[in-house]
Motif scaffolding. Sequence first.
Motif, mmCIF file in Angstrom:
data_model
loop_
_atom_site.group_PDB
_atom_site.id
_atom_site.type_symbol
_atom_site.label_atom_id
_atom_site.label_comp_id
_atom_site.label_asym_id
_atom_site.label_seq_id
_atom_site.Cartn_x
_atom_site.Cartn_y
_atom_site.Cartn_z
ATOM 1 N N ALA A 185 0.856 -1.185 0.000
ATOM 2 C CA ALA A 185 0.000 0.000 0.000
ATOM 3 C C ALA A 185 0.891 1.234 0.000
ATOM 4 N N PRO A 186 0.333 2.373 -0.380
ATOM 5 C CA PRO A 186 1.123 3.611 -0.348
ATOM 6 C C PRO A 186 1.660 3.897 1.054
ATOM 7 N N LEU A 201 12.621 8.023 4.958
ATOM 8 C CA LEU A 201 13.425 6.933 4.401
ATOM 9 C C LEU A 201 12.791 6.357 3.141
ATOM 10 N N GLN A 202 11.477 6.206 3.149
ATOM 11 C CA GLN A 202 10.797 5.674 1.976
ATOM 12 C C GLN A 202 10.877 6.662 0.808
ATOM 13 N N ARG A 203 10.760 7.941 1.099
ATOM 14 C CA ARG A 203 10.880 8.961 0.039
ATOM 15 C C ARG A 203 12.291 8.953 -0.542
ATOM 16 N N ARG A 204 13.279 8.864 0.319
ATOM 17 C CA ARG A 204 14.672 8.838 -0.140
ATOM 18 C C ARG A 204 14.939 7.589 -0.973
ATOM 19 N N GLY A 255 1.544 4.790 6.979
ATOM 20 C CA GLY A 255 2.207 5.528 8.057
ATOM 21 C C GLY A 255 1.223 6.278 8.933
ATOM 22 N N ILE A 256 0.250 6.939 8.307
ATOM 23 C CA ILE A 256 -0.760 7.678 9.072
ATOM 24 C C ILE A 256 -1.619 6.712 9.885
ATOM 25 N N LEU A 271 7.894 11.048 15.476
ATOM 26 C CA LEU A 271 9.234 11.041 14.882
ATOM 27 C C LEU A 271 9.546 9.708 14.210
ATOM 28 N N GLY A 272 9.060 8.606 14.786
ATOM 29 C CA GLY A 272 9.261 7.298 14.172
ATOM 30 C C GLY A 272 8.609 7.214 12.803
ATOM 31 N N ILE A 273 7.356 7.668 12.712
ATOM 32 C CA ILE A 273 6.646 7.635 11.427
ATOM 33 C C ILE A 273 7.262 8.621 10.448
ATOM 34 N N LEU A 274 7.652 9.802 10.913
ATOM 35 C CA LEU A 274 8.323 10.749 10.017
ATOM 36 C C LEU A 274 9.606 10.147 9.463
#
Length: 126
Positions: free
Chosen positions: A55-56, A117-120, A61-62, A109-112
Amino acid sequence: MIFRFSWKYLLLTLALFITEVLIALYMHDGFVRPYVGDFLVVILVYCFVCTFLQAPVVPVGIGVLLFAYMVEILQYFNMVKHLGLQHSRLANIVLGNHFEWGDMLAYTLGILSILLLQRRQAALHT
């Protein structure tokens, strides 16, 4: 959202779970156990979800973050006691037994971190 099985995320989940257990059993400080453990637990739950779902990143994450917030809010209302589990060590470890704003920050902070990391990782693969 697609149901699938991912060995990569399963192995990450297991590694994070073992880390969390070791923190719970052996760390009795004022930083690693309360805050690093909470930072890592949302990453663990994210990896667990991704073991079975493709999934996205942002919605997963949310969802994980909202779940963590809900557990923390249940601590505010002392749900372990209301369920009659106040003498259960496992219930107190898993559900917790007192609310802290610092925990909410650690979850966020964990989800951010996951999102960054996923964006990178996505940017490196394009």
